[in-house]
Design a protein around this motif. Structure first.
Motif, PDB file in Angstrom:
ATOM      1  N   GLU A 145       0.838  -1.207   0.000  1.00  0.00           N
ATOM      2  CA  GLU A 145       0.000   0.000   0.000  1.00  0.00           C
ATOM      3  C   GLU A 145       0.873   1.258   0.000  1.00  0.00           C
ATOM      4  N   ARG A 146       1.848   1.279   0.879  1.00  0.00           N
ATOM      5  CA  ARG A 146       2.730   2.449   1.012  1.00  0.00           C
ATOM      6  C   ARG A 146       3.554   2.668  -0.251  1.00  0.00           C
ATOM      7  N   LEU A 147       4.143   1.599  -0.793  1.00  0.00           N
ATOM      8  CA  LEU A 147       4.955   1.754  -1.997  1.00  0.00           C
ATOM      9  C   LEU A 147       4.107   2.103  -3.211  1.00  0.00           C
ATOM     10  N   ALA A 148       2.930   1.521  -3.322  1.00  0.00           N
ATOM     11  CA  ALA A 148       2.053   1.850  -4.448  1.00  0.00           C
ATOM     12  C   ALA A 148       1.700   3.336  -4.416  1.00  0.00           C
ATOM     13  N   LYS A 149       1.384   3.859  -3.239  1.00  0.00           N
ATOM     14  CA  LYS A 149       1.064   5.282  -3.136  1.00  0.00           C
ATOM     15  C   LYS A 149       2.265   6.140  -3.488  1.00  0.00           C
ATOM     16  N   PHE A 150       3.450   5.797  -2.967  1.00  0.00           N
ATOM     17  CA  PHE A 150       4.662   6.563  -3.256  1.00  0.00           C
ATOM     18  C   PHE A 150       4.909   6.616  -4.762  1.00  0.00           C
ATOM     19  N   TRP A 151       4.963   5.451  -5.413  1.00  0.00           N
ATOM     20  CA  TRP A 151       5.291   5.407  -6.838  1.00  0.00           C
ATOM     21  C   TRP A 151       4.164   5.980  -7.692  1.00  0.00           C
ATOM     22  N   ALA A 152       2.916   5.855  -7.286  1.00  0.00           N
ATOM     23  CA  ALA A 152       1.820   6.492  -8.026  1.00  0.00           C
ATOM     24  C   ALA A 152       1.997   8.011  -7.998  1.00  0.00           C
ATOM     25  N   ASP A 153       2.356   8.556  -6.831  1.00  0.00           N
ATOM     26  CA  ASP A 153       2.602   9.989  -6.732  1.00  0.00           C
ATOM     27  C   ASP A 153       3.821  10.409  -7.546  1.00  0.00           C
ATOM     28  N   VAL A 154       4.892   9.619  -7.510  1.00  0.00           N
ATOM     29  CA  VAL A 154       6.102   9.937  -8.268  1.00  0.00           C
ATOM     30  C   VAL A 154       5.816   9.961  -9.765  1.00  0.00           C
TER      31      VAL A 154
ATOM     32  N   LEU B  95      13.578  16.807  -7.660  1.00  0.00           N
ATOM     33  CA  LEU B  95      14.217  16.235  -6.475  1.00  0.00           C
ATOM     34  C   LEU B  95      13.479  16.676  -5.210  1.00  0.00           C
ATOM     35  N   ARG B  96      13.160  17.953  -5.112  1.00  0.00           N
ATOM     36  CA  ARG B  96      12.425  18.439  -3.930  1.00  0.00           C
ATOM     37  C   ARG B  96      11.084  17.719  -3.812  1.00  0.00           C
ATOM     38  N   ARG B  97      10.393  17.550  -4.926  1.00  0.00           N
ATOM     39  CA  ARG B  97       9.094  16.871  -4.902  1.00  0.00           C
ATOM     40  C   ARG B  97       9.236  15.427  -4.441  1.00  0.00           C
ATOM     41  N   LEU B  98      10.244  14.716  -4.958  1.00  0.00           N
ATOM     42  CA  LEU B  98      10.446  13.317  -4.581  1.00  0.00           C
ATOM     43  C   LEU B  98      10.780  13.190  -3.098  1.00  0.00           C
TER      44      LEU B  98
END
Length: 129
Positions: free
Chosen positions: A16-25, A86-89
């Motif tokens: 769940e956490r990784l899916a959200k992170f990479w979806a946002d990225v 970079l700041r966004r990530l």
């Protein structure tokens, strides 16, 4: 006829956490959910589109290995310069990774929230239509 990468499967402690992170990225959306994983992909195309989907899967193992993978992802900004991206990530939860860089590289080595390394490249690329 050639093959094309359609999915990249990533074992995760917390899909769940990784899916959200990479979806946002990547600007992806959730396209499928199973009891043991989540698939994300480009909005409007999903599986089989021009870009591969990412599947975050806990799999059948009780614990995901922390051995360094022989593969990592490279990402490039599509709508801003490298420093802004970079700041966004970093705001999304990425963190810097030290793998012996000299400081002269044109890319940043980062880790996602579970420590998987990826690189932010300097060159901006066009978004996929």
């Amino acid at each position: 006829m050639a093959c094309r990468i359609s999915e990249i499967v990533i074992d995760a402690h917390d899909p769940e956490r990784l899916a959200k992170f990479w979806a946002d990225v990547l600007g992806y959306v959730e396209i499928a959910r199973e009891p043991d994983g989540i698939e994300i992909g480009p909005p409007g195309t999903g599986f089989g589109g021009p870009q591969p989907t990412l599947v975050f899967d806990i799999g059948d193992r009780a614990e995901v290995s922390r051995v360094k993978l022989p593969l990592h992802l490279d990402v490039s900004a599509t709508d801003r310069d490298q420093e802004a991206e970079l700041r966004r990530l970093l705001e999304l939860g990425a963190r810097h990774a030290d793998i012996g860089q000299t400081g002269e590289e044109s890319w940043y080595v980062l880790q996602d929230p579970e420590g998987n390394e990826f690189c932010l490249l300097r060159k901006r690329i066009d978004p996929v239509p």
